[in-house]
Design an enzyme around this catalytic site. Structure first.
Site, PDB file in Angstrom:
ATOM      1  N   SER A   1       1.621  -2.351   3.175  1.00  0.00           N
ATOM      2  CA  SER A   1       1.256  -0.933   3.031  1.00  0.00           C
ATOM      3  C   SER A   1       1.362  -0.273   4.395  1.00  0.00           C
ATOM      4  CB  SER A   1      -0.200  -0.822   2.548  1.00  0.00           C
ATOM      5  OG  SER A   1      -0.657   0.505   2.697  1.00  0.00           O
TER       6      SER A   1
ATOM      7  N   TYR B   1      -8.865  -3.455   3.052  1.00  0.00           N
ATOM      8  CA  TYR B   1      -7.446  -3.318   2.671  1.00  0.00           C
ATOM      9  C   TYR B   1      -6.578  -3.257   3.927  1.00  0.00           C
ATOM     10  CZ  TYR B   1      -3.365  -1.264   0.239  1.00  0.00           C
ATOM     11  OH  TYR B   1      -2.103  -1.003  -0.270  1.00  0.00           O
TER      12      TYR B   1
ATOM     13  N   LYS C   1      -3.960  -6.311   4.795  1.00  0.00           N
ATOM     14  CA  LYS C   1      -2.526  -5.973   4.732  1.00  0.00           C
ATOM     15  C   LYS C   1      -1.880  -6.168   6.110  1.00  0.00           C
ATOM     16  CE  LYS C   1      -1.782  -4.637   0.387  1.00  0.00           C
ATOM     17  NZ  LYS C   1      -0.704  -5.121  -0.478  1.00  0.00           N
TER      18      LYS C   1
HETATM   19  P1  NDP Z   1      -0.742  -1.197  -9.581  1.00  0.00           P
HETATM   20  O1  NDP Z   1      -2.216  -1.171  -9.574  1.00  0.00           O
HETATM   21  O2  NDP Z   1       0.029  -0.145 -10.298  1.00  0.00           O
HETATM   22  O3  NDP Z   1      -0.257  -2.648 -10.106  1.00  0.00           O
HETATM   23  C1  NDP Z   1      -0.757  -3.803  -9.529  1.00  0.00           C
HETATM   24  C2  NDP Z   1      -0.121  -5.003 -10.200  1.00  0.00           C
HETATM   25  O4  NDP Z   1      -0.674  -6.189  -9.626  1.00  0.00           O
HETATM   26  C3  NDP Z   1      -0.411  -5.074 -11.675  1.00  0.00           C
HETATM   27  O5  NDP Z   1       0.659  -5.707 -12.351  1.00  0.00           O
HETATM   28  C4  NDP Z   1      -1.670  -5.942 -11.733  1.00  0.00           C
HETATM   29  O6  NDP Z   1      -1.787  -6.522 -13.019  1.00  0.00           O
HETATM   30  C5  NDP Z   1      -1.316  -6.954 -10.646  1.00  0.00           C
HETATM   31  N1  NDP Z   1      -2.455  -7.611 -10.027  1.00  0.00           N
HETATM   32  C6  NDP Z   1      -3.541  -7.065  -9.437  1.00  0.00           C
HETATM   33  N2  NDP Z   1      -4.384  -8.024  -8.999  1.00  0.00           N
HETATM   34  C7  NDP Z   1      -3.803  -9.207  -9.325  1.00  0.00           C
HETATM   35  C8  NDP Z   1      -4.177 -10.553  -9.171  1.00  0.00           C
HETATM   36  N3  NDP Z   1      -5.344 -10.902  -8.589  1.00  0.00           N
HETATM   37  N4  NDP Z   1      -3.345 -11.522  -9.603  1.00  0.00           N
HETATM   38  C9  NDP Z   1      -2.175 -11.189 -10.204  1.00  0.00           C
HETATM   39  N5  NDP Z   1      -1.769  -9.929 -10.395  1.00  0.00           N
HETATM   40  C10 NDP Z   1      -2.578  -8.952  -9.968  1.00  0.00           C
HETATM   41  O7  NDP Z   1      -0.289  -1.281  -8.051  1.00  0.00           O
HETATM   42  P2  NDP Z   1       0.869  -0.539  -7.242  1.00  0.00           P
HETATM   43  O8  NDP Z   1       2.157  -0.690  -7.943  1.00  0.00           O
HETATM   44  O9  NDP Z   1       0.365   0.780  -6.833  1.00  0.00           O
HETATM   45  O10 NDP Z   1       0.847  -1.450  -5.928  1.00  0.00           O
HETATM   46  C11 NDP Z   1       1.591  -2.647  -5.817  1.00  0.00           C
HETATM   47  C12 NDP Z   1       1.464  -3.114  -4.381  1.00  0.00           C
HETATM   48  O11 NDP Z   1       1.911  -2.064  -3.514  1.00  0.00           O
HETATM   49  C13 NDP Z   1       0.032  -3.448  -3.954  1.00  0.00           C
HETATM   50  O12 NDP Z   1       0.027  -4.604  -3.163  1.00  0.00           O
HETATM   51  C14 NDP Z   1      -0.392  -2.226  -3.143  1.00  0.00           C
HETATM   52  O13 NDP Z   1      -1.327  -2.547  -2.159  1.00  0.00           O
HETATM   53  C15 NDP Z   1       0.940  -1.799  -2.520  1.00  0.00           C
HETATM   54  N6  NDP Z   1       0.975  -0.382  -2.158  1.00  0.00           N
HETATM   55  C16 NDP Z   1       0.876   0.605  -3.114  1.00  0.00           C
HETATM   56  C17 NDP Z   1       0.912   1.938  -2.743  1.00  0.00           C
HETATM   57  C18 NDP Z   1       0.816   3.058  -3.733  1.00  0.00           C
HETATM   58  O14 NDP Z   1       0.714   4.231  -3.317  1.00  0.00           O
HETATM   59  N7  NDP Z   1       0.859   2.818  -5.016  1.00  0.00           N
HETATM   60  C19 NDP Z   1       1.044   2.319  -1.331  1.00  0.00           C
HETATM   61  C20 NDP Z   1       1.144   1.205  -0.416  1.00  0.00           C
HETATM   62  C21 NDP Z   1       1.105  -0.092  -0.836  1.00  0.00           C
HETATM   63  P3  NDP Z   1      -3.218  -7.067 -13.598  1.00  0.00           P
HETATM   64  O15 NDP Z   1      -4.237  -6.004 -13.296  1.00  0.00           O
HETATM   65  O16 NDP Z   1      -2.957  -7.309 -15.029  1.00  0.00           O
HETATM   66  O17 NDP Z   1      -3.478  -8.334 -12.840  1.00  0.00           O
END
Ligand code: NDP
Length: 263
Positions: A144, A157, A161
């Site tokens: 991130s 976070y 990260k």
């Molecule tokens: P979402 O919340 O839309 O999706 C997260 C995904 O990760 C889901 O598929 C969720 O499924 C899965 N997940 C969460 N925790 C776990 C776990 N413990 N084990 C396995 N799967 C898990 O996230 P984003 O698409 O927004 O973000 C994806 C990545 O990008 C993250 O690492 C985030 O920190 C990073 N990011 C996002 C930004 C944004 O603006 N969106 C900006 C900067 C970084 P389930 O809940 O079913 O497990």
């Protein structure tokens, strides 16, 4: 442009929604077979089935909590059984936190360490041996912009990260001799369903719509003045997975609409 990815196998953590799902769809369009993992099995299996229907690739969903070592062992076993290994690993699963350093418990710190850092370590140990046997591979870490430019309300976070970015660099040095390229992507604001949910809650207090709330966040932070669509991030991930990015090793790339304030 042919990206030369046809019939590769990719493991994507958090591939059921948001950025991970967009990366999965982008790789499927290039003919990459997929293993998607997440905790919510119903959503995961539904998404896996949809991608498989819309493309010519095989898609396997494996219920996995990446913060749990035993789940990663099971994921490795399922990948071996279905595909004999993997060529690409996308460490994407993760989520924001909200706390102050003074108020957060040891347990909370530990949970995010397991989710953002130990998961990447354990997944590398699980899949690098297969990549070595296959003559090379690609590992991408989704960290991130907060790894470099912290947000005040989520120190856990920011810290975990940042650790992930350093881990990615160390791993890159360790495995490039096996033709495995490791890189990190640091996204800025990406409009995933979770952002809509947060905006839906917070906008009510201010008497504005969720869209107005999100537009304001984007204009206040990103010089481009808008959120990225998940597909805009996915395009970058897919390129980095491909041999077209053959000289990209051990780097951290910002895809943030200009939000990072330093060079
Ligand atoms: P979402 O919340 O839309 O999706 C997260 C995904 O990760 C889901 O598929 C969720 O499924 C899965 N997940 C969460 N925790 C776990 C776990 N413990 N084990 C396995 N799967 C898990 O996230 P984003 O698409 O927004 O973000 C994806 C990545 O990008 C993250 O690492 C985030 O920190 C990073 N990011 C996002 C930004 C944004 O603006 N969106 C900006 C900067 C970084 P389930 O809940 O079913 O497990």
């Amino acid at each position: 442009m042919d990206l030369g990815l046809k019939d590769k196998v990719a493991v994507i953590t958090g591939g059921s929604v948001g950025i991970g799902l967009a990366v999965a769809e982008g790789l499927a369009r290039e003919g990459v077979h997929l293993v998607l993992c997440a905790r919510n099995e119903e959503r995961l299996l539904q998404v896996a089935e949809e991608i498989q229907k819309q493309s010519s690739v095989k898609v396997l969903g494996v219920k996995t909590d990446v913060s749990v070592a035993a789940d990663i062992d099971n994921l490795r076993f399922q990948v071996e059984k279905a595909f004999g290994g993997a060529d690409i690993l996308i460490n994407n699963a993760g989520t924001g936190s909200e706390e102050t350093i003074m108020n957060a418990s040891d347990e909370k710190w530990q949970h995010y360490w397991d989710l953002h850092v130990m998961a990447a370590i354990r997944l590398a140990r699980a899949f690098v041996p297969y990549m070595r046997k296959r003559g090379g591979g690609v590992i991408l870490h989704n960290a991130s912009i907060c790894a470099k430019q912290p947000l005040w309300y989520e120190p856990i976070y920011n810290t975990t990260k940042a650790a992930l970015v350093m881990f990615s660099k160390c791993l890159a040095n360790e495995v490039i001799g096996d033709n495995i390229r490791v890189n990190t992507i640091n996204p800025g604001l990406v409009l995933t369903p979770d952002w809509w949910k947060t905006a839906g809650i917070l906008c009510e207090k201010e008497g504005i719509t969720a869209k107005q709330y999100l537009d304001r966040i984007a204009k206040e932070n990103a010089p481009i003045g808008r959120f990225a669509a998940p597909e805009e991030l996915a395009n970058f991930f897919v390129f980095l997975c491909s041999p077209r990015a053959s000289y990209s090793v051990g780097s951290t790339y910002y895809v943030d609409g200009g939000w990072l304030k330093v060079i």
